[in-house]
Structures are given as structure tokens and as C-alpha cells.
Design a protein around this motif. Structure first.
Motif, PDB file in Angstrom:
ATOM      1  N   PHE A  18     -36.961 -81.001 103.300  1.00 29.18           N
ATOM      2  CA  PHE A  18     -36.546 -82.407 103.354  1.00 29.18           C
ATOM      3  C   PHE A  18     -35.304 -82.640 102.493  1.00 29.18           C
ATOM      4  CE2 PHE A  18     -37.037 -87.023 102.532  1.00 29.18           C
ATOM      5  CZ  PHE A  18     -37.225 -87.461 103.842  1.00 29.18           C
ATOM      6  N   PHE A  22     -32.470 -83.602 105.059  1.00 34.31           N
ATOM      7  CA  PHE A  22     -32.414 -85.060 105.261  1.00 34.31           C
ATOM      8  C   PHE A  22     -31.396 -85.696 104.327  1.00 34.31           C
ATOM      9  CE2 PHE A  22     -33.653 -89.475 105.146  1.00 34.31           C
ATOM     10  CZ  PHE A  22     -34.102 -89.737 106.428  1.00 34.31           C
ATOM     11  N   GLY A 164     -36.546 -84.402  96.149  1.00 35.15           N
ATOM     12  CA  GLY A 164     -37.241 -84.786  97.379  1.00 35.15           C
ATOM     13  C   GLY A 164     -37.975 -86.101  97.228  1.00 35.15           C
ATOM     14  N   ALA A 168     -37.334 -89.608  99.168  1.00 34.40           N
ATOM     15  CA  ALA A 168     -38.469 -90.228  99.866  1.00 34.40           C
ATOM     16  C   ALA A 168     -38.619 -91.686  99.424  1.00 34.40           C
ATOM     17  CB  ALA A 168     -39.744 -89.445  99.576  1.00 34.40           C
ATOM     18  N   SER A 249     -41.579 -80.823 109.044  1.00 37.14           N
ATOM     19  CA  SER A 249     -40.324 -81.370 108.491  1.00 37.14           C
ATOM     20  C   SER A 249     -39.392 -81.834 109.596  1.00 37.14           C
ATOM     21  CB  SER A 249     -39.598 -80.313 107.655  1.00 37.14           C
ATOM     22  OG  SER A 249     -40.430 -79.803 106.681  1.00 37.14           O
ATOM     23  N   ILE A 253     -38.135 -85.630 109.867  1.00 33.25           N
ATOM     24  CA  ILE A 253     -36.703 -85.917 109.692  1.00 33.25           C
ATOM     25  C   ILE A 253     -36.144 -86.642 110.914  1.00 33.25           C
ATOM     26  CG2 ILE A 253     -34.415 -84.813 109.491  1.00 33.25           C
ATOM     27  CD1 ILE A 253     -35.919 -82.666 107.704  1.00 33.25           C
TER      28      ILE A 253
END
Length: 506
Positions: A18, A22, A164, A168, A249, A253
Motif C-alpha cells: 500500500f 498507493f 502506511g 490510510a 492490495s 488500491i
């Protein structure tokens, strides 16, 4: 009794993927460039590139779970070693420039975190100008990251988890605040219509050629998944955990991007936010902070707060955005400072490299990491202290690596055909069970990435910037020639050794 080395769990692997893939800013940039219409292109990029490619990487990862070399090992076993070395070297070279870029650029989110706005253009250390000051800070940063990373994977894991988690949380903030504003106002700030999902409100993205350039942008938004290929051997129960982590993931994503872009419309009126809300020029570099500042401001109004309080709230959201991006980029940096290099050094034949570079300490090629730091620092110094000529050089360097970063995706997808054909390779996890589906997936991924790269090359020339177009082609060519020469030297050395051994035995 020796202590057992801690391995990556499913959750920590997903967080690492991630963090590496992302990009929260990809949501705000997509909305700025194409509005709601960007959702279609992001979904299309996920379906034609990201998901089929992620499943290929899952199969590779499960089959080569005991190989340390990541993408090199995968391509060398499936296709051939020279092809694999050229693809891996090209891919690695692009991350050197990423480090130069982000090492200097990471101070922009930090400035937003401290001041609520980007003040880096006014920073000065020891009487240096702002560009030189950012260069000095970048050099200190590279030394710090290399030093901490060289202590081993456990220290890196802690920091990527913070990165991460920070990303998030900013996404949670976007969704929660977006929904609160929508419920309070009872309507989307950017009007919904069928046409809005197919045409951009941005005058610069109306022709087919401009829209194609956005497809390139959408594919780049999914880049970075192959970096974690080097972590298969570090993953707990890799044959099951790695493909599961990659697949989960990929879906999170792709869905995250689509929902994020849609929710942007709850508090962002395209015309007002990007033309009247800010007194600074909107660029792809600062659009995320402007959008988040506006989100805080709109939240204040939706809750019936005064203008002054709404303005302050906007600045605090921008500050939070800055600190989150700083942690996210730090997390990505800690993964990228060792993972591409680890794949290059550990995966490729040791004889390609000087002996000192292959030495492993704390599970990492520490000497190679020091050399990498030296190369990155040298480029940063040249760019920061070399005047306008150096700035132009860096623009060319960035253009050289744009294509190099994604071209290896084509290498990986082409090698996948060889991987599926080779019966002796044990494949504990398979998604592509039909030869027709395999060929179709390989064709689609190769075509989409090839098209995106071709467009990246010709697009500047169409706008009259032939130098950038030529640079985009020269980059991969130069990196490929260097890799080819290195591998040729290794092959000649090996054949000489073989002939010598053969003569001795006779």
C-alpha cells in the motif's frame, strides 16, 4: 540458540505494498485533471494493467518464494538471464532518480505540516539559496535513511508501518469528512451528470490525445508493485501469504482510487476550487494541499462555523495532509532505498559485481547501499549547485527515467509466457490456468504499457519539446547498453573460466 528472524505477516506485507503503490496525491491530481471522468480511466488502468499484472507477480512470487533476487530471478528462470539483467538494471536506474527527486521534494509536505503552506522557496541555510538549501537537506536525508536502513529489515518495517498508517488515515479523513459535508449540504459540490463521468471540466483535457496522456498518468498511479517482489523470501508462509497480499492490495488500491475521486466531488467544485479558492497557481505539486485546505474550509461552512474559523480549519487540514505525506514518503523511501538494490545485487550473478558490493550484513547489501547513497548525493549536489544548466539536466534525467521505470513491466509480462510454458518450475499458486487467458493477459498488459510509454515519448514532441522526447528514448537505450556491456563482460569471464577448467580436466 539463534533467534528466529521475524518475517512479514499478511498485514505488514499489505501495508508495505500500500505504501509503495498507493499515492493519495493521485486522487487529488486525477480530480484536478479530469474530474469525475478520471474514475473511468483509473478503473480501465486497473482492469487492463494493474490487476492482471498483480496476478502475474503473485504467480511469480509464489513459484520463486525461495529465490532472493526478486524480478531478476523470475525473468532469468522464465526467459533468459541477459534479458532479465537488462530489464532489472533499467528498472533499478529509474529509482536512483526517484531518490534524487523525492529527497529534494519531501520538504514541501514538511513545510505544509509546519506552516500550513509551502515555504520551501524561502528557506535558507548558511546563506545558501532555496534550491541549494533543499539540496543540503536532501543529502542529510539520504545519509540518515541509508544509515537507519542498513541496520536491517525490522527497523524498516516499523517505519513503513507508520507510513502506511498515515496514508490510510488521510484516506479515512477524506471519506469521513467528504460524507459529513455531503450529508450537511445535501448535494455534491461538483454537479453529477452522465456526461461528467466521460468528459473533463478541465479545458486542457478535452481532445483524444490529451485524454490518452491521462491514461499514461493512470498507469503510473499503479506503479511500484514490483518493488515488493524482493520481499517474497522475507514473507511468512510465502506461497500462500504473498499472492494473497498482492491480490488484496490490488483490489483495495483500485477501489480506493475510484471511491476517493468520487468523494472529492462532495466538497470540491472544480471551477471554484481550482480557479478562485487559491491565490497561488495550481500545479500537480501543490494541488493535494489546495484540495485538502478547501476540504477543511468547506467542512467549517457545512457545520455553520464562521468564515475565520473555516479558514483556520482549512489550514489545519492542510497541515495534517503535510505530515501524513511526509510520513508516507518516508515509508516509501525506507522500502525503496534497499528493495530494488537488494533484487539487483542478490538476484543477479555475483560475478557481475565487484566482490565488496555483494557483501551482506543484517540481511542487506550494506556496501552497495553506501555506494548507492554516494551516487544519489553526487547527482543531488550537481543539480542543486550546478545552476540553471543543472536544473535543465535534471529535467532531462527525469524524462530519461519515466520510460525506464515502466518498461520492465513489459519485460516481466513477456517473460511470463516462458514461465507458464516451463513445466519444471513448481507453481504452487496459479490464477492463469488457461493458455488462452494467459496469452490475452500478457498481450493486454504489454500493449497497454507499451502504448503508455510510446505516448510518453511522442507527447512532448507534439508540443514542440523535442529534447524531452529524445531524452525519454535515450534513457532506456543508455541503461540497456550499460547493462548489456556489464553482462557481456560477465559472460566472457565465465566462458574463459569454463575453457580453463575444461583444459585442466583434459
Amino acid at each position: 540458540m539463534a533467534t528466529k528472524k521475524k518475517k512479514l505477516t499478511l498485514i505488514s506485507l499489505i501495508l508495505m505494498i500500500f505504501t509503495s503503490v498507493f499515492g493519495f496525491t493521485n486522487i487529488t491530481r486525477a480530480f484536478y485533471l479530469m474530474g469525475y471522468a478520471s474514475i473511468l480511466w483509473y478503473v480501465l488502468a486497473a482492469v487492463t494493467f494493474f490487476l492482471p499484472f498483480a496476478f502475474m507477480l503473485s504467480e511469480y512470487g509464489a513459484a520463486f518464494k525461495d529465490h532472493k533476487g526478486g524480478i531478476y530471478s523470475w525473468m532469468a528462470e522464465s526467459f533468459n538471464p541477459k534479458f532479465a539483467f537488462i530489464g532489472t538494471f533499467m528498472w533499478y536506474a529509474s529509482y536512483i532518480v526517484w531518490m534524487v527527486n523525492v529527497g529534494s521534494g519531501i520538504w514541501v509536505p514538511l513545510s505544509n505540516a509546519i506552516f500550513g503552506v509551502d515555504k520551501t522557496q524561502y528557506w535558507s541555510l548558511f546563506g545558501l539559496n532555496s534550491v541549494q538549501t533543499l539540496g543540503v537537506l536532501a543529502i542529510i536525508w539520504i545519509i540518515f535513511i541509508t544509515f537507519v536502513s542498513s541496520k536491517g529489515l525490522n527497523s524498516i518495517k516499523k517505519i513503513t508501518s507508520i507510513g502506511g498508517t498515515a496514508v490510510a488515515l488521510i484516506n479515512v479523513l477524506l471519506f469521513v469528512v467528504g460524507m459529513v459535508i455531503l450529508l450537511a449540504n445535501g448535494q455534491m459540490a461538483e454537479p453529477l451528470s452522465v456526461q461528467a463521468f466521460f468528459s473533463s471540466p478541465n479545458a486542457d483535457y478535452t481532445t483524444m490525445i490529451q485524454v490518452f496522456s491521462f491514461m499514461v498518468f493512470a498507469i503510473f498511479a499503479y506503479g511500484g508493485l514490483e518493488v515488493v517482489g524482493g520481499l517474497v523470501d522475507e514473507t511468512e508462509n510465502a506461497a500462500v501469504t504473498f499472492p494473497k497480499g498482492v491480490a488484496i492490495s490490488a483490489v483495495i488500491i483500485a477501489v480506493g482510487y475510484a471511491v476517493g475521486i468520487f468523494i472529492m466531488g462532495a466538497f470540491t467544485n472544480w471551477t471554484y476550487t481550482f480557479t478562485q479558492f487559491t491565490d497561488t497557481e495550481v500545479t500537480l505539486g501543490n494541488v493535494a494541499y489546495i484540495a485538502m485546505n478547501n476540504m477543511g474550509y468547506q467542512l467549517g461552512h457545512a457545520l455553520g462555523l464562521s468564515e475565520a474559523v473555516s479558514v483556520t480549519l482549512g489550514q489545519w487540514v492542510s497541515r495534517y495532509m503535510g505530515i501524513s505525506m511526509f510520513f508516507a514518503l518516508t515509508g516509501a523511501f525506507f522500502t525503496l532505498i534497499f528493495s530494488p538494490l537488494k533484487q539487483l545485487i542478490e538476484g543477479t550473478p555475483k560475478e557481475v559485481w565487484p566482490k565488496k558490493l555483494t557483501a551482506i550484513k543484517n540481511g542487506l547489501p550494506v556496501n552497495a547501499m553506501k555506494l548507492q547513497a554516494g551516487i544519489v548525493i553526487a547527482i543531488i549536489m550537481f543539480v542543486a549547485f550546478g545552476g540553471s544548466g543543472a536544473q535543465a539536466f535534471f529535467k532531462i534525467l527525469t524524462a530519461m527515467t519515466n520510460v525506464s521505470m515502466t518498461l520492465p513491466y513489459m519485460f516481466l509480462s513477456i517473460a511470463f509466457l516462458g514461465f507458464k510454458k516451463k513445466q519444471h518450475i513448481d507453481k504452487p499458486f496459479e490464477i492463469y490456468t488457461s493458455p488462452i487467458v494467459t496469452k490475452l493477459a500478457v498481450f493486454v498488459v504489454t500493449f497497454v504499457v507499451g502504448f503508455a510509454n510510446l505516448f510518453t515519448v511522442i507527447s512532448p514532441a507534439m508540443a514542440g519539446d523535442y529534447k524531452e522526447s529524445i531524452s525519454s528514448v535515450i534513457g532506456p537505450v543508455v541503461f540497456a547498453i550499460v547493462a548489456w556491456l556489464m553482462f557481456n563482460r560477465y559472460e566472457k569471464k565465465q566462458s574463459t573460466l569454463y575453457v580453463g577448467d575444461h583444459a585442466q580436466h583434459n
